[in-house]
Design an enzyme around this catalytic site. Structure first.
Site, PDB file in Angstrom:
ATOM      1  CD  GLU A 143       4.525  16.002 -24.976  1.00  0.00           C
ATOM      2  OE1 GLU A 143       4.042  17.164 -24.940  1.00  0.00           O
ATOM      3  OE2 GLU A 143       3.865  14.995 -25.188  1.00  0.00           O
ATOM      4  CB  CYS A 195       0.077  18.112 -26.128  1.00  0.00           C
ATOM      5  SG  CYS A 195       1.099  16.728 -26.643  1.00  0.00           S
ATOM      6  CD  GLU A 234      -3.058  21.448 -23.463  1.00  0.00           C
ATOM      7  OE1 GLU A 234      -2.639  20.755 -24.405  1.00  0.00           O
ATOM      8  OE2 GLU A 234      -2.555  21.411 -22.321  1.00  0.00           O
ATOM      9  CE  LYS A 238       0.780   8.261 -11.478  1.00  0.00           C
ATOM     10  NZ  LYS A 238      -0.643   8.127 -11.950  1.00  0.00           N
TER      11      LYS A 238
END
Length: 479
Positions: free
Chosen positions: A251, A285, A381, A178
């Protein structure tokens, strides 16, 4: 006059199809902020169909030889090279990235990574067979796990799709993938390319939202769920997968520290760090987002970094002078703006800190100094073109600040002192430590983190192993 939107479709069992109930979502070009396509908003019936197709294809694909799987993946890599311009156009419309950088920085590593895993298919290693009990011989088989449910993110839609399907398919698994609901176009085109090479049902694409992803993870068919995404999403996947003990590969987020010591070549470090922090609008990231600089060179470093930010351009895909394009979506733009709006009084915006233009989702390259370890923008983040700067007095404080966040994906150390670099590489609690560089990745080396950055590895033989299971076979020598 309204323009008809392009229609994207799921790819299930070798055929393109709409969602069973006809529902769709609009796909927005982040450069303009306007919709250019629709994609299926897939529901349970679509997920069921994709899982059934993958399950049906699995026995045949599992039983192919490694050489056959290698040959197929090499054909996929060749086809991607041949249709590179189509993929670039789809990715640019998906993301707003600069066309030239997408051509040079994404297509070549994608192709290389597929070819690496094509080779890995023929390099499975195990302990030697032997008699560990008298009269009995033991061997170890390494087998594919089965159907894999995979969810890819919106920051690198094409490349992350490759990181998902290439090791899984090389190991003999079948895939239901997806893409993000904001960036499905290039993944649907990849489905067309893979479908021209692989047997029916080996690779399937289901478009949709978070609920679609949840249905995939909770489905009884997959043996493994793999996601690249936010910490929140990873926690939800791990919780859902725990209900039937699926294997999980995560991840997740990052908050990479960039530790700059006083002996560093400041000009060279600033040049490299600014690129590593602002590339892809900081939507990476592993981006160099959190600079920790020795107090003796702090002012000089900040001045140079602020100038580098001011000299860095964001703009439209066809502008050859830009380093990055817009943020991916309106929600992400609002998130980045929110971090800057909530800065504490002691923080200083040295460059940027604002939206660019009134169309699309552009944000200026930003440098913020004067920060403390417990500030929100240091701990959380941002996922935007924002680099923060803190100071440290000595090596111990640098390590404490670097490790003092919940993420543990990537980091870098900048020094001419080899012994110090080695000490830091040992002490830094991150899945990757770069020394005097930041962000290069190669297919042969693992990518993955610790703590809330998740577990499991992408790329490398370690990433390939994650898509296999180990079976012990013991046979009597007397039979």
């Amino acid at each position: 006059m309204s323009t008809e939107l392009r229609r994207l479709r799921n790819y299930i069992g070798g055929a393109f199809r709409d969602a069973a109930d006809g529902r769709t979502t609009e796909v927005v070009n982040p450069v303009t902020g306007e919709a250019y396509a629709t994609a299926p908003l897939s529901g349970q019936a679509d997920v069921d169909a994709a899982m059934a197709a993958a399950a049906e294809a699995f026995p045949g694909w599992r039983d192919t030889t490694p050489a056959e799987r290698q040959k197929a993946l090499l054909k996929v890599a060749d086809a991607i090279e041949e249709r590179a311009e189509e993929l670039i156009a789809a990715e640019v419309e998906n993301t707003g990235k600069p066309t030239g950088l997408t051509r040079t920085e994404e297509i070549p590593p994608m192709v290389d990574q597929i070819r690496f895993f094509a080779g890995a298919a023929r390099m499975l290693e195990g302990r030697s067979a032997g008699e560990y009990m008298e009269g009995l011989t033991s061997i170890v088989r390494r087998e594919p796990v089965g159907v894999c449910a995979q969810v890819a993110p919106w920051n690198y839609p094409m490349m992350m799709a490759v990181w998902k399907f290439a090791p899984a398919i090389a190991a003999g698994n079948t895939v239901v993938l997806k893409p993000s609901d904001t960036t499905p176009a290039s993944t649907v085109l990849l489905a067309e390319i893979l479908g021209s090479v692989l047997p029916t049902g080996v690779f399937n694409v289901v478009c949709g939202d978070r609920d679609t992803g949840r249905m995939m993870v909770e489905h009884e068919t997959p043996a493994m769920a793999s996601i690249t995404g936010s910490v929140r999403a990873g926690m939800q996947v791990a919780e859902s997968a725990s209900k039937d003990l699926k294997r999980v590969h995560l991840e997740l987020g990052g908050k990479a520290p960039v530790v700059v010591f006083e002996d560093t070549d400041i000009a060279k470090a600033v040049e490299d760090i600014s690129v590593a922090g602002f590339f892809n609008a900081g939507q990476d990231c592993t981006a160099a987002t959190r600079v920790l600089v020795h107090e003796s060179i702090h002012d000089e470093f900040v001045t140079a970094l602020a100038k580098a930010a001011a000299d860095t351009k964001t703009g439209t895909p066809d502008d050859e002078d830009v380093l990055f394009g817009p943020l991916n979506n309106a929600r992400q733009l609002a998130q980045v703006e929110g971090f800057v709006d909530r800065l504490p009084a002691h923080a200083r915006v040295e460059a940027g800190g604002r939206r660019v233009g009134d169309k699309g989702f552009f944000f200026a390259p930003t440098v913020v100094s004067g920060l403390r370890q417990d500030d929100e923008i240091v701990q959380k983040e941002v996922f935007g073109p924002v680099i923060t700067v803190q100071t440290f007095a000595d090596e111990d404080q640098a390590v404490a600040y670097a490790n003092g966040v919940e993420y543990a994906l990537a980091s870098s150390v900048w020094t001419k002192d080899h012994s110090r670099a080695m000490r830091m590489s040992k002490k830094l609690d991150f899945g990757c430590v770069w020394i005097n560089t930041h962000i290069p990745l190669v297919a042969e080396m693992p990518h993955g983190g610790f703590k809330k950055s998740g577990y499991g590895k992408d790329l490398s033989a370690y990433g390939f192993d994650d898509y296999t299971r180990i079976k012990h076979v013991m046979t009597s020598l007397d039979a």
